[in-house]
Design a protein around this motif. Structure first.
Motif, mmCIF file in Angstrom:
data_model
loop_
_atom_site.group_PDB
_atom_site.id
_atom_site.type_symbol
_atom_site.label_atom_id
_atom_site.label_comp_id
_atom_site.label_asym_id
_atom_site.label_seq_id
_atom_site.Cartn_x
_atom_site.Cartn_y
_atom_site.Cartn_z
ATOM 1 N N ASP A 192 46.410 81.132 11.598
ATOM 2 C CA ASP A 192 47.951 80.538 11.281
ATOM 3 C C ASP A 192 48.093 80.435 9.844
ATOM 4 O OD1 ASP A 192 50.283 79.463 11.169
ATOM 5 O OD2 ASP A 192 49.767 77.406 12.291
ATOM 6 N N ALA A 231 49.959 76.910 8.017
ATOM 7 C CA ALA A 231 49.229 75.982 7.881
ATOM 8 C C ALA A 231 48.056 75.553 7.011
ATOM 9 C CB ALA A 231 49.090 75.166 9.396
ATOM 10 N N ARG A 241 44.386 74.352 6.667
ATOM 11 C CA ARG A 241 43.319 74.341 7.700
ATOM 12 C C ARG A 241 43.151 72.811 8.091
ATOM 13 N NH1 ARG A 241 37.164 76.890 7.554
ATOM 14 N NH2 ARG A 241 36.478 76.330 9.776
ATOM 15 N N ALA A 242 43.171 72.352 9.320
ATOM 16 C CA ALA A 242 42.888 70.991 9.601
ATOM 17 C C ALA A 242 41.622 70.571 9.284
ATOM 18 C CB ALA A 242 43.677 70.817 11.161
ATOM 19 N N GLU A 243 40.577 71.453 9.725
ATOM 20 C CA GLU A 243 39.365 70.902 9.609
ATOM 21 C C GLU A 243 38.873 70.644 8.126
ATOM 22 O OE1 GLU A 243 36.532 72.864 12.947
ATOM 23 O OE2 GLU A 243 37.430 74.355 11.769
ATOM 24 N N LEU A 257 43.755 78.303 4.481
ATOM 25 C CA LEU A 257 44.595 78.467 5.768
ATOM 26 C C LEU A 257 43.922 78.121 7.132
ATOM 27 C CD1 LEU A 257 47.315 81.012 4.558
ATOM 28 C CD2 LEU A 257 47.409 78.829 4.136
ATOM 29 N N GLU A 258 44.705 77.953 8.104
ATOM 30 C CA GLU A 258 43.964 77.610 9.214
ATOM 31 C C GLU A 258 43.041 78.582 10.007
ATOM 32 O OE1 GLU A 258 42.902 75.036 11.316
ATOM 33 O OE2 GLU A 258 44.696 74.295 10.930
ATOM 34 N N GLY A 268 43.517 69.297 6.015
ATOM 35 C CA GLY A 268 44.862 69.748 6.100
ATOM 36 C C GLY A 268 45.619 69.920 4.895
ATOM 37 N N GLU A 269 46.841 69.876 4.831
ATOM 38 C CA GLU A 269 47.719 70.020 3.628
ATOM 39 C C GLU A 269 47.579 68.815 2.642
ATOM 40 O OE1 GLU A 269 51.894 71.482 1.994
ATOM 41 O OE2 GLU A 269 51.274 72.118 4.030
ATOM 42 N N PRO A 305 37.888 77.707 14.473
ATOM 43 C CA PRO A 305 37.267 76.287 14.474
ATOM 44 C C PRO A 305 35.800 76.608 14.197
ATOM 45 C CG PRO A 305 38.902 76.202 16.143
ATOM 46 C CD PRO A 305 39.021 77.660 15.730
#
Length: 805
Positions: free
Chosen positions: A60, A63, A65-67, A46-47, A70-71, A50
């Motif tokens: 978060d 969501a 984790r974008a780094e 999960l997020e 992402g999903e 950074p």
């Protein structure tokens, strides 16, 4: 537990980070599938903050984790894994979230800081609003406020709403209507109080993870908070992206059993293991709806088999003579633990202790029978009881009878705590604290709060005083100073091991088992090398004496550092040019955690420089060659320990979890060394023909062979299987650990090889096999008739795995 998903046959832990995202894991899937694991075990997805290299600092829960990609990146990894016959296990973090810089990263916390206790998210966080005038103390300032005011500014617009208060990298929300106030008035008008970081020890008014103020505790005992923080994970399970869960630090929760029941219901009974650290004689609560633990209890039993008890005792005596350490500063294990606990409870956890004292005081004020109990007496009783608990925590709840084991532990601790009082009537405070901790004083808000916070503080104290302090102060045999370990009794007999395995197969057959993790202080192979020193304690201690006597400048700043650094170097194995960049930081971390000469918060720069200079010049310098003769002499023991632990781990009851890279020889020290991004080959090389000199290839061949057998024959090893100890017959019987799984596979491991060689080897020792007949050894393909002579079976390799031919 009720399992509605298949039990993994074996899992493989991947430590995800920006340098190793979902895409890199996906590229490694063909290789990992060829090893034979059934599931990839992912670190938190999960997020997070950074740049985080671990992911336990969630910001978060809604969501991925974008780094990491992402999903969609996670779903792509899951699809590729499925195509190769594997699933995913997710690591979740219910206990805490990050208090990041800037705070905008954590949306719920941002709103709480802006709107205070009226915020819709106020119920999320464990904050004592009665303290500091209803403000959250934020220990983020580099110095006292007066000297830091010039670094504050009000500027810009956040990506959420309104202008923000800035302090270096930090950004905080402003209470509506306060934006134009002069700075001093503006600070006073907020729902939070920026403060010097040193105040966290005594003034903090939110619960945190252990002593990490950057991680704020989450109240998942609230159904609404649980639903919000677990929605994404549940969705990933329902969508088939993941199959099971690892739950981080359940002992930090107010009601672990209640949480796990809610989780089991939400996930429809998926395979779930919990990171519960069990004491030597402690049992996992039988009412927890989980498959078992993550496996640190298995680690202790596996490691202990390869420790010579007499040698470990002699090593301890020589360590005390070499270092001259007083009993409570590293010379004696129980005394060292007790002193460390007093230090942590009175310093690092002072704020948590005072919150408990305030709550206990309110409980006493509300009762005519208890009203005259002084705060100092409650504080004393609380400290004296907490430092005496031999486990992480009790699991009591107000309104329910405490478990007999919890009642017995706290009864004994309270009885011993009375000795701290001179007046018997004042000593009654110990019974008050005991009864409050066991939930016996009622079901009001303060009673519920004390019962939960006592247990949570106990778990933090145990972790910080034992794993993060005493382990670094008491170092005769570093392999024993491991998560879940017991340096006071590092050796485990074959009888103890068999009893443990039989209990696992009966009570928790789908539990997790581990040898190395992202949290182990040394990888399994490093510990295997160090454990071999218990077979030659005199040789090791004599070598330390010679090195100390002949050491040129820069000398070790103290004997403990010399012992620690040299033993760590031995654990890493033959000299490598990169060792200096790895060993010095690990030794420096050790002395900071020990807290005897330097600490993280009060560093002694001169001492630390002396430590680094010594490590570079001696264990990582030309003097390193002094270890070579002992390394050569112990090569057979190291090989037996390494392969023996690996085979036992892969065939004992439970679900083995392999840490990334450990299918080969893997030497790693404490984090961050053990969290380096992995590098995987495109395919598995055939190690069947590897000679005895290539331990890494031997270990790979063993791992792949056994994982393949587990995958093809899950009924031999899974929840429905059986476990039967096998006893060798002959003069070397004590050097053999053997057992049968479901009467179809037999594991044979030799132990304590140096002592075995001194006693004449395996000659005259035979091993009966269940049902007799002909058997095939799967690592070599050779056939054997029962009973088998161990001197022949283990002539070329110290381990064997037999199946019916």
């Amino acid at each position: 537990m009720r399992l509605h998903s298949a039990v993994p046959t074996a899992t493989y832990r991947l430590q995800l980070q920006p340098a190793f995202p979902f895409r890199a894991a996906e590229e490694a899937v063909p290789y990992l599938a060829s090893l034979g694991v059934s599931h990839l075990h992912l670190s938190p997805v999960l997020e997070a903050v950074p740049g985080s290299t671990h992911g336990y600092d969630v910001v978060d829960h809604s969501a991925v984790r974008a780094e990491l990609g992402g999903e969609e990146g996670l779903r792509s990894l899951a699809r590729t894994a499925r195509e190769h016959g594997m699933g995913l296990i997710l690591d979740i973090v219910p206990n805490h979230m990050a208090l990041p810089a800037p705070a905008t990263l954590n949306g719920p916390l941002w709103e709480v800081l802006r709107d205070g206790p009226a915020s819709r998210y106020a119920r999320w966080f464990d904050i004592d609003w009665a303290e500091h005038g209803g403000k959250v103390l934020l220990p983020v300032l580099a110095g006292p406020l007066g000297g830091e005011l010039r670094h504050f500014s009000v500027a810009g617009r956040s990506d959420r709403s309104g202008r923000v208060l800035r302090y270096h990298d930090h950004a905080f929300p402003l209470r509506p209507g306060t934006e134009r106030l002069p700075l001093p008035d503006l600070l006073d008008a907020q729902w939070y109080r920026p403060a010097w970081w040193r105040l966290a020890r005594t003034e903090l008014n939110y619960r945190r993870f252990f002593t990490v103020s950057e991680l704020i505790a989450v109240r998942v005992e609230d159904p609404e908070v649980f639903a919000a923080t677990h929605g994404k994970v549940v969705q990933l399970l329902q969508d088939g992206v993941a199959d099971g869960l690892r739950v981080d630090h359940p002992d930090g929760l107010a009601d672990p059993a209640g949480y796990l029941h809610r989780l089991a219901e939400a996930t429809d009974g998926r395979w779930t293991v919990v990171e519960k650290i069990l004491g030597r004689d402690e049992r996992l609560p039988g009412d927890w709806p989980v498959a078992g633990t993550t496996g640190y209890d298995a680690l202790r039993h596996l490691d202990g088999l390869f420790v010579d008890p007499a040698g470990a005792a002699e090593l301890g005596a020589r360590y005390r003579a070499f270092t001259g350490l007083p009993p409570d500063r590293g010379g004696d294990w129980p005394a060292t633990v007790r002193r460390a606990a007093y230090k942590v409870i009175t310093h690092e956890l002072a704020a948590e202790t005072e919150r408990l004292v305030r709550t206990a005081g309110r409980i006493c004020e509300g009762s005519h029978q208890l009203r005259d109990t002084a705060p100092w007496a409650l504080r004393t009783a609380l400290r004296e009881i907490l430092v005496r608990l031999p486990v992480y925590r009790p699991y009591a709840l107000p309104g329910r009878p405490p478990a007999p084991v919890d009642a017995a532990l706290l009864d004994q601790a309270a009885q011993d705590a009375r000795g701290a009082f001179a007046v018997p009537e004042e000593a009654c405070a110990a019974e008050i604290v005991r009864d409050a901790a066991l939930g016996r004083l009622g079901q009001g808000p303060d009673q519920r709060d004390f019962c939960a916070r006592f247990a949570q503080t106990a778990s933090a104290l145990r972790a910080k005083s034992v794993e993060d302090t005493a382990f670094y102060r008491h170092a005769p045999l570093l392999s024993a100073a491991e998560v879940g370990g017991d340096p006071g009794r590092p050796a485990v007999s074959p009888e103890e091991f068999h009893a443990y395995c039989a209990r696992l197969q009966h009570d928790w057959p789908a539990t997790g088992t581990v040898l190395s993790t992202h949290d182990t202080k040394r990888s399994a192979d490093v510990r295997a090398r160090i454990a071999a020193l218990s077979e030659c304690p005199g040789q090791w201690a004599d070598l330390m004496d010679r090195l100390a006597a002949g050491a040129a400048d820069p000398c070790a700043p103290d004997p403990h550092v010399a012992w620690l650094a040299w033993q760590s170097a031995f654990g890493l194995g033959p000299a490598n040019p990169a060792d200096a960049d790895r060993l010095a930081p690990a030794v420096l971390k050790s002395v900071r955690e020990a807290g005897l000469r330097t600490t993280w918060t009060e560093p002694d720069a001169a001492y630390e420089a002396a430590v680094e200079a010594f490590v570079a010049a001696h264990p990582c310098g030309p003097a390193r060659t002094a270890l070579a003769p002992l390394e050569e002499a112990l090569r057979p023991s190291v090989r037996a320990n390494t392969l023996g632990a690996a085979l036992l781990h892969l065939t004992m009851p439970g679900v083995p979890d392999l840490y990334m890279g450990t299918e080969r020889a893997y030497a790693a020290l404490v984090d961050p060394d053990n969290r380096r991004p992995p590098a995987f080959p495109e395919a598995v090389a055939d190690g069947a023909a590897a000679g005895a000199g290539d331990l890494s290839a031997e270990k790979l061949h063993l791992t792949r062979t056994v994982l393949g057998l587990r995958r093809s024959r899950p009924e031999w090893f899974g929840p429905g299987a059986s476990y039967a100890p096998l006893a060798a017959d002959g003069p070397a019987a004590g050097h053999c650990v053997a057992f049968a799984r479901s009467g179809a596979a037999v594991t044979v491991v030799s132990r304590l090889h140096e002592r075995l060689a001194q006693d004449g080897g395996l000659r005259g020792t035979v091993l009966p096999l269940p049902g007799g007949g002909r058997w095939r050894e799967v690592l070599t393909g050779a056939s054997w008739e029962a009973p088998v002579a161990l001197s022949e079976l283990l002539e070329h390799c110290p381990v064997a795995l037999l199946v019916r031919d």
